[in-house]
Design an enzyme around this catalytic site. Sequence first.
Site, mmCIF file in Angstrom:
data_model
loop_
_atom_site.group_PDB
_atom_site.id
_atom_site.type_symbol
_atom_site.label_atom_id
_atom_site.label_comp_id
_atom_site.label_asym_id
_atom_site.label_seq_id
_atom_site.Cartn_x
_atom_site.Cartn_y
_atom_site.Cartn_z
ATOM 1 N N GLU A 128 0.834 -1.217 0.000
ATOM 2 C CA GLU A 128 0.000 0.000 0.000
ATOM 3 C C GLU A 128 0.859 1.254 0.000
ATOM 4 O O GLU A 128 0.453 2.314 0.470
ATOM 5 C CB GLU A 128 -0.921 -0.004 1.228
ATOM 6 C CG GLU A 128 -2.000 -1.054 1.199
ATOM 7 C CD GLU A 128 -3.349 -0.503 0.747
ATOM 8 O OE1 GLU A 128 -3.485 0.720 0.704
ATOM 9 O OE2 GLU A 128 -4.228 -1.306 0.431
ATOM 10 N N GLY A 129 2.057 1.130 -0.541
ATOM 11 C CA GLY A 129 3.025 2.220 -0.467
ATOM 12 C C GLY A 129 4.076 1.837 0.551
ATOM 13 O O GLY A 129 3.745 1.310 1.619
#
Length: 284
Positions: A128-129
Amino acid sequence: GVTYANERLAGRSLTGAKNPDGPADPIMVFPDVRRLLISSRSFVEGARALAMYVSMLFSLQIFGKDEKEREEAADMAQLMTPIIKAFFTDKGFQAANDSMQVFGGHGYVRDHGMEQFVRDARINQVYEGANGIQALDLVGRKMTAKGGRATMTFFAKIEEFIKENEGDAEMKPFIEPLRAGYKRLGEAAGWLMENAQKNYDHAGAASYDMLNIFGTVALGWMWARMAKVALAKVKSGEGNQDFYKRKLTLARYWMEREMPMTSGWLERAKQGADGYMELDAASF
């Protein structure tokens, strides 16, 4: 991992044989094996509590009884998002890795399936990053959004909980460490306020340490709240007593073994960016 630790026989307990009729003791008798298991369990159960709390916030931000409650829930949910994305996935990977360690060399091969859990858990830290970006989001946006409104709300909730329970002798083992961690969190936030504007790299350098302090204190708050409920249940004799006593042991672990880590992260954060930035790129 727990099943394996109870079945695997190797060596003898440091305080005398616990399985004298067998060829060796189960490795569960060794404190370091217990360290690997209880650290993972304490994190997982604390993280589940915080995740459920944030899930409630997501509902309240839509269905809260008034605008103030909806606004506060939205603020807190946003503040906690990088904690759940980054702190949870870092500690989750560590838990999987520690669980593999319990198996020794058997954990590295496919027979028990632990190596698959470790490989699968690793993706979460970048999925998610990258977690370093999540940490920067916490420091650079979430904590400072709307004049730091969400951060002040979070701080106020911890202060209120400490004040409500500091007179309870049974809660002292949970309140005092929470107070210490919360104080360090405030000191780290204050250092950032004073130094980040002078050099934005200071915020970048301190962000990962700040994430760890924030996450540890947030889970400490959850554990203190769970300890309060567990103490009441043990006192009244209601429910599954083994369950509540186990909760108290896990809460004690978090306060005794995880909360002190905030001291080291605070010292790291206050070193700023100079040590990271002085080398030219070619010297790495």
